[in-house]
Design a protein around this motif. Structure first.
Motif, short mmCIF file in Angstrom:
data_model
loop_
_atom_site.label_atom_id
_atom_site.label_comp_id
_atom_site.label_asym_id
_atom_site.label_seq_id
_atom_site.Cartn_x
_atom_site.Cartn_y
_atom_site.Cartn_z
N ARG A 1 10.56 3.80 -4.39
CA ARG A 1 9.29 3.58 -3.91
C ARG A 1 8.82 4.82 -3.03
O ARG A 1 7.63 5.17 -2.86
CB ARG A 1 9.57 2.44 -2.73
N PHE A 2 9.77 5.46 -2.46
CA PHE A 2 9.69 6.97 -1.91
C PHE A 2 9.82 8.00 -2.59
O PHE A 2 10.99 8.02 -3.30
CB PHE A 2 10.21 6.91 -0.27
N THR A 3 9.16 9.10 -2.48
CA THR A 3 9.31 10.42 -3.09
C THR A 3 9.20 11.33 -2.21
O THR A 3 8.11 11.81 -1.85
CB THR A 3 8.61 10.44 -4.58
N ILE A 4 10.23 12.43 -2.08
CA ILE A 4 10.38 13.71 -1.32
C ILE A 4 9.75 14.77 -2.29
O ILE A 4 10.22 14.66 -3.38
CB ILE A 4 11.31 13.78 -0.50
N SER A 5 8.95 15.62 -2.08
CA SER A 5 8.71 16.94 -2.51
C SER A 5 8.43 17.98 -1.98
O SER A 5 8.25 17.60 -0.51
CB SER A 5 7.53 16.55 -3.64
N ARG A 6 8.29 19.15 -2.17
CA ARG A 6 7.82 20.29 -1.36
C ARG A 6 6.85 21.31 -1.97
O ARG A 6 6.79 21.46 -3.22
CB ARG A 6 9.13 20.87 -0.83
N GLY B 1 0.77 -1.21 0.17
CA GLY B 1 -0.06 -0.11 -0.02
C GLY B 1 0.82 1.59 0.08
O GLY B 1 2.20 1.18 -0.10
N SER B 2 0.20 2.26 0.09
CA SER B 2 0.96 3.76 0.07
C SER B 2 0.33 4.67 1.12
O SER B 2 -0.83 4.54 1.54
CB SER B 2 0.28 4.30 -1.18
N LEU B 3 1.27 5.45 1.62
CA LEU B 3 1.04 6.51 2.62
C LEU B 3 1.51 7.91 1.82
O LEU B 3 2.79 7.72 1.64
CB LEU B 3 1.33 6.29 3.78
N ARG B 4 1.04 9.11 2.32
CA ARG B 4 1.80 10.39 2.27
C ARG B 4 1.94 11.09 3.58
O ARG B 4 0.87 11.19 4.14
CB ARG B 4 1.14 11.26 1.15
N MET C 1 5.13 7.53 0.01
CA MET C 1 5.59 6.27 -0.10
C MET C 1 4.69 5.47 -0.50
O MET C 1 3.52 5.26 -0.41
CB MET C 1 5.78 5.92 1.78
N ASN C 2 5.23 4.55 -1.60
CA ASN C 2 4.47 3.48 -2.22
C ASN C 2 5.14 2.22 -2.16
O ASN C 2 6.32 1.98 -1.58
CB ASN C 2 4.63 3.77 -3.76
N SER C 3 4.22 0.95 -2.33
CA SER C 3 5.14 -0.17 -2.38
C SER C 3 5.38 -0.65 -1.01
O SER C 3 6.50 -0.96 -0.84
CB SER C 3 5.91 -0.31 -3.51
N LEU C 4 4.88 -0.32 0.04
CA LEU C 4 5.23 -0.41 1.57
C LEU C 4 5.53 -1.83 1.77
O LEU C 4 4.75 -2.60 1.50
CB LEU C 4 4.38 0.39 2.20
N LYS C 5 6.61 -2.05 2.75
CA LYS C 5 6.84 -3.16 3.21
C LYS C 5 6.85 -3.22 4.62
O LYS C 5 6.96 -2.23 5.20
CB LYS C 5 8.15 -3.64 2.74
N PRO C 6 6.61 -4.31 5.37
CA PRO C 6 6.70 -4.30 6.70
C PRO C 6 7.96 -3.72 7.38
O PRO C 6 7.94 -3.29 8.42
CB PRO C 6 6.64 -5.87 7.06
N ASP C 7 9.14 -3.91 6.50
CA ASP C 7 10.37 -3.40 7.27
C ASP C 7 10.32 -1.77 7.14
O ASP C 7 11.20 -1.42 7.77
CB ASP C 7 11.52 -3.83 6.16
N VAL D 1 4.28 4.92 11.26
CA VAL D 1 3.85 4.03 10.12
C VAL D 1 4.11 2.56 10.29
O VAL D 1 5.08 2.20 10.80
CB VAL D 1 4.60 4.75 8.82
N THR D 2 2.81 1.94 10.39
CA THR D 2 3.03 0.54 10.47
C THR D 2 2.42 -0.20 9.29
O THR D 2 1.44 0.18 9.04
CB THR D 2 2.02 0.05 11.59
N VAL D 3 3.31 -1.04 8.77
CA VAL D 3 2.98 -1.82 7.41
C VAL D 3 2.75 -3.49 7.84
O VAL D 3 3.74 -4.07 8.31
CB VAL D 3 4.13 -1.68 6.53
N SER D 4 1.44 -3.85 7.80
CA SER D 4 1.11 -5.22 8.01
C SER D 4 1.33 -6.04 6.86
O SER D 4 1.14 -5.70 5.74
CB SER D 4 -0.29 -5.21 8.63
N SER D 5 1.59 -7.39 7.23
CA SER D 5 2.27 -8.19 6.25
C SER D 5 0.98 -9.09 5.81
O SER D 5 -0.13 -9.07 6.20
CB SER D 5 3.09 -9.45 6.52
#
Length: 118
Positions: free
Chosen positions: A66-71, A15-18, A82-88, A114-118
């Protein structure tokens, strides 16, 4: 001076988060705004950085692609997509202002989980 993060939460792997970081209280023209993260039992690590003026970016190898920073320069706000999030990727994510002259982190946000579940 305030750095206020928002946007953390619980998401499934893939999944993704911003995340957002709103900076206020002074000029940040001599600063990089940096995202760092700290997972339980691990040291804090660099994720990505950006200069508010020129928008120059740097991204850790572990999140490259996977991650992109912008302003948003007008609103002194920095984002971390944050895209393609992993449990790590599970960690507390911090926004910090890095003084480009001294290389010190002068200001910190409170962190967002931020919590990424498997």
């Amino acid at each position: 001076v305030q750095l206020v993060e928002s946007g953390g939460g619980l998401v499934q792997a893939g999944g993704s988060l911003r995340l957002s970081c709103a900076a206020s209280g002074r000029s940040f023209s001599n600063y990089k705004l940096v995202w760092l993260r700290q997972a339980p039992g691990k040291e804090r690590e660099f994720v990505a950085s950006i200069t508010l003026n020129g928008g120059s970016t740097n991204t850790a190898d572990s999140v490259q692609g996977r991650f992109t920073i912008s302003r948003d320069r007008a609103n002194n706000t920095v984002y971390l997509q944050m895209n393609s999030l992993k449990p790590d990727d599970t960690a507390v994510y911090y926004c910090a202002a890095n003084n480009m002259w001294s290389q010190r982190y002068d200001y910190w946000g409170q962190g967002t989980q931020v919590t990424v579940s498997s």
